[in-house]
Design a protein around this motif. Structure first.
Motif, mmCIF file in Angstrom:
data_model
loop_
_atom_site.group_PDB
_atom_site.id
_atom_site.type_symbol
_atom_site.label_atom_id
_atom_site.label_comp_id
_atom_site.label_asym_id
_atom_site.label_seq_id
_atom_site.Cartn_x
_atom_site.Cartn_y
_atom_site.Cartn_z
ATOM 1 N N GLU A 227 7.517 14.331 -0.231
ATOM 2 C CA GLU A 227 8.876 14.788 0.009
ATOM 3 C C GLU A 227 9.289 14.479 1.446
ATOM 4 N N GLY A 228 10.482 13.912 1.592
ATOM 5 C CA GLY A 228 10.984 13.589 2.917
ATOM 6 C C GLY A 228 10.473 12.283 3.483
ATOM 7 N N HIS A 229 9.746 11.523 2.658
ATOM 8 C CA HIS A 229 9.163 10.260 3.123
ATOM 9 C C HIS A 229 9.521 9.130 2.169
ATOM 10 N N ARG A 230 9.492 7.904 2.682
ATOM 11 C CA ARG A 230 9.755 6.729 1.878
ATOM 12 C C ARG A 230 8.508 6.372 1.063
ATOM 13 N N LYS A 231 8.707 6.142 -0.220
ATOM 14 C CA LYS A 231 7.585 5.808 -1.097
ATOM 15 C C LYS A 231 6.973 4.477 -0.673
ATOM 16 N N LEU A 232 5.645 4.433 -0.674
ATOM 17 C CA LEU A 232 4.915 3.212 -0.320
ATOM 18 C C LEU A 232 4.284 2.618 -1.569
ATOM 19 N N THR A 233 4.534 1.340 -1.795
ATOM 20 C CA THR A 233 3.867 0.579 -2.849
ATOM 21 C C THR A 233 2.965 -0.427 -2.156
ATOM 22 N N THR A 234 1.667 -0.339 -2.416
ATOM 23 C CA THR A 234 0.756 -1.224 -1.708
ATOM 24 C C THR A 234 -0.534 -1.401 -2.502
ATOM 25 N N GLN A 235 -1.448 -2.164 -1.961
ATOM 26 C CA GLN A 235 -2.778 -2.333 -2.533
ATOM 27 C C GLN A 235 -3.711 -2.802 -1.437
ATOM 28 N N ILE A 236 -4.978 -2.451 -1.575
ATOM 29 C CA ILE A 236 -5.978 -2.982 -0.654
ATOM 30 C C ILE A 236 -6.765 -4.064 -1.376
ATOM 31 N N ASN A 237 -7.207 -5.050 -0.627
ATOM 32 C CA ASN A 237 -8.099 -6.070 -1.155
ATOM 33 C C ASN A 237 -9.518 -5.791 -0.680
ATOM 34 N N ILE A 238 -10.471 -6.168 -1.494
ATOM 35 C CA ILE A 238 -11.875 -5.929 -1.170
ATOM 36 C C ILE A 238 -12.395 -7.059 -0.284
ATOM 37 N N ASP A 239 -12.806 -6.703 0.910
ATOM 38 C CA ASP A 239 -13.268 -7.686 1.884
ATOM 39 C C ASP A 239 -14.457 -8.474 1.336
ATOM 40 N N GLY A 240 -14.458 -9.770 1.620
ATOM 41 C CA GLY A 240 -15.540 -10.642 1.179
ATOM 42 C C GLY A 240 -15.273 -11.363 -0.118
ATOM 43 N N ASP A 241 -14.199 -11.004 -0.816
ATOM 44 C CA ASP A 241 -13.884 -11.672 -2.081
ATOM 45 C C ASP A 241 -13.535 -13.141 -1.827
#
Length: 306
Positions: A227-241
């Motif tokens: 609440e009161g914040h901008r929604k974040l759409t993201t993803q992390i990648n697995i290092d070394g791939d």
């Protein structure tokens, strides 16, 4: 035929032919897209057989539910993110966790857990590497955001997502975690694997004709909201791939590749209730406060629900 001739024709088809009030936004977009397509047909000398083959391709992609895969594969979803970043910058919004594409495989309604969650159903526990991921959700001022919602989803060891892959249990590798009073979240899952577009499918066929692969690095998706914040759409990648910086969907970004720590200490393994080494990732999310000066971050689109 000149571009000016084409513009006149398209205007006659879309605008002048209207016999009732039109939706201005739909009309303007249609005029632009039809005009640009006609100009491409003229400039590239696209033949009728090629035109109809293109429509057949799009029809097949739609029937196979692959249009949502084509959009990131052709860079269109990344382009929307670039424009959103530019809009944020114009509104004075800088820093925070980078956004990146949602992709087509979110499913609404995942079970809600408070503070921590186990994502996997245990069916791949023996083959997979156990992964613990933990962090804190912060706001603009660097203070924790209690009660932030961290929605998370990723693929199994075969590169498949529950709901779309009916062999998996409902909501396998999907949860909504409500951060605790210190804004912290924790999860246990299995280390995801990278995967490719469906072999023989519309996306893979087109990418092959373009001389491109259809592989994605291992990754984990997130929606983070409060609440009161901008929604974040993201993803992390697995290092070394292998495909870390060669993602067919162009979703890899600096700041979204956290270090992976492999833990083999017997005491640490026992403390987790395990009998084998595990991996650990620390990752904090940083949200921006709501801003009327920037476009909304909640994107209206058709999503699956269970």
């Amino acid at each position: 035929m000149t571009h000016n001739d084409i513009d006149k024709l398209v205007h006659s088809w879309i605008v002048a032919a209207a016999d009732r009030p039109a939706d201005p936004r739909v009309r303007d977009i249609t005029v632009r897209l039809v005009g640009d397509l006609c100009k491409a047909i003229e400039d590239l000398d696209i033949q009728p057989a090629e035109f109809w083959k293109g429509l057949e391709f799009l029809s097949a992609a739609g029937a196979a539910n692959e249009l949502g895969l084509l959009a990131p594969g052709l860079g269109l979803e990344r382009f929307l993110d670039i424009r959103a970043d530019e809009a944020d910058a114009k509104a004075g919004i800088e820093g925070g966790t980078p956004r990146t594409i949602e992709g087509p495989l979110y499913v609404a309604g995942a079970p809600v857990c408070h503070g921590c969650a186990r994502l996997d159903d245990g069916t791949e526990a023996e083959q997979g590497e156990v992964l613990f991921m933990q962090g804190t959700v912060y706001g603009d001022n660097g203070t924790p955001v209690p009660g932030a919602r961290v929605e998370v989803w990723h693929a199994n060891l075969l590169g498949n997502y529950s709901h779309f892959d009916r062999t998996q249990s409902p909501f396998n590798l999907r949860r909504t975690i409500v951060a605790d009073e210190q804004g912290r979240y924790r999860l246990r899952t299995i280390m995801p694997k990278g995967y490719g577009c469906p072999p023989g499918g519309s996306t893979a066929t087109l990418l092959d004709l373009l001389g491109r692969h259809g592989q994605r690095p291992a990754h984990i998706h997130f929606f983070v909201s409060a609440e009161g914040h901008r929604k974040l759409t993201t993803q992390i990648n697995i290092d070394g791939d292998e495909y870390l910086w060669d993602d067919f969907a162009f979703a890899s970004r600096e700041g979204l590749v956290p270090p992976v720590v492999r833990v083999s200490d017997p005491a640490a393994i026992a403390a987790k209730g395990l009998d084998k080494p595990f991996a650990s990732i620390d990752f904090d999310f940083s949200l921006h406060a709501d801003s009327a000066a920037a476009p909304a971050t909640e994107v209206e689109r058709l999503r699956a629900a269970a």
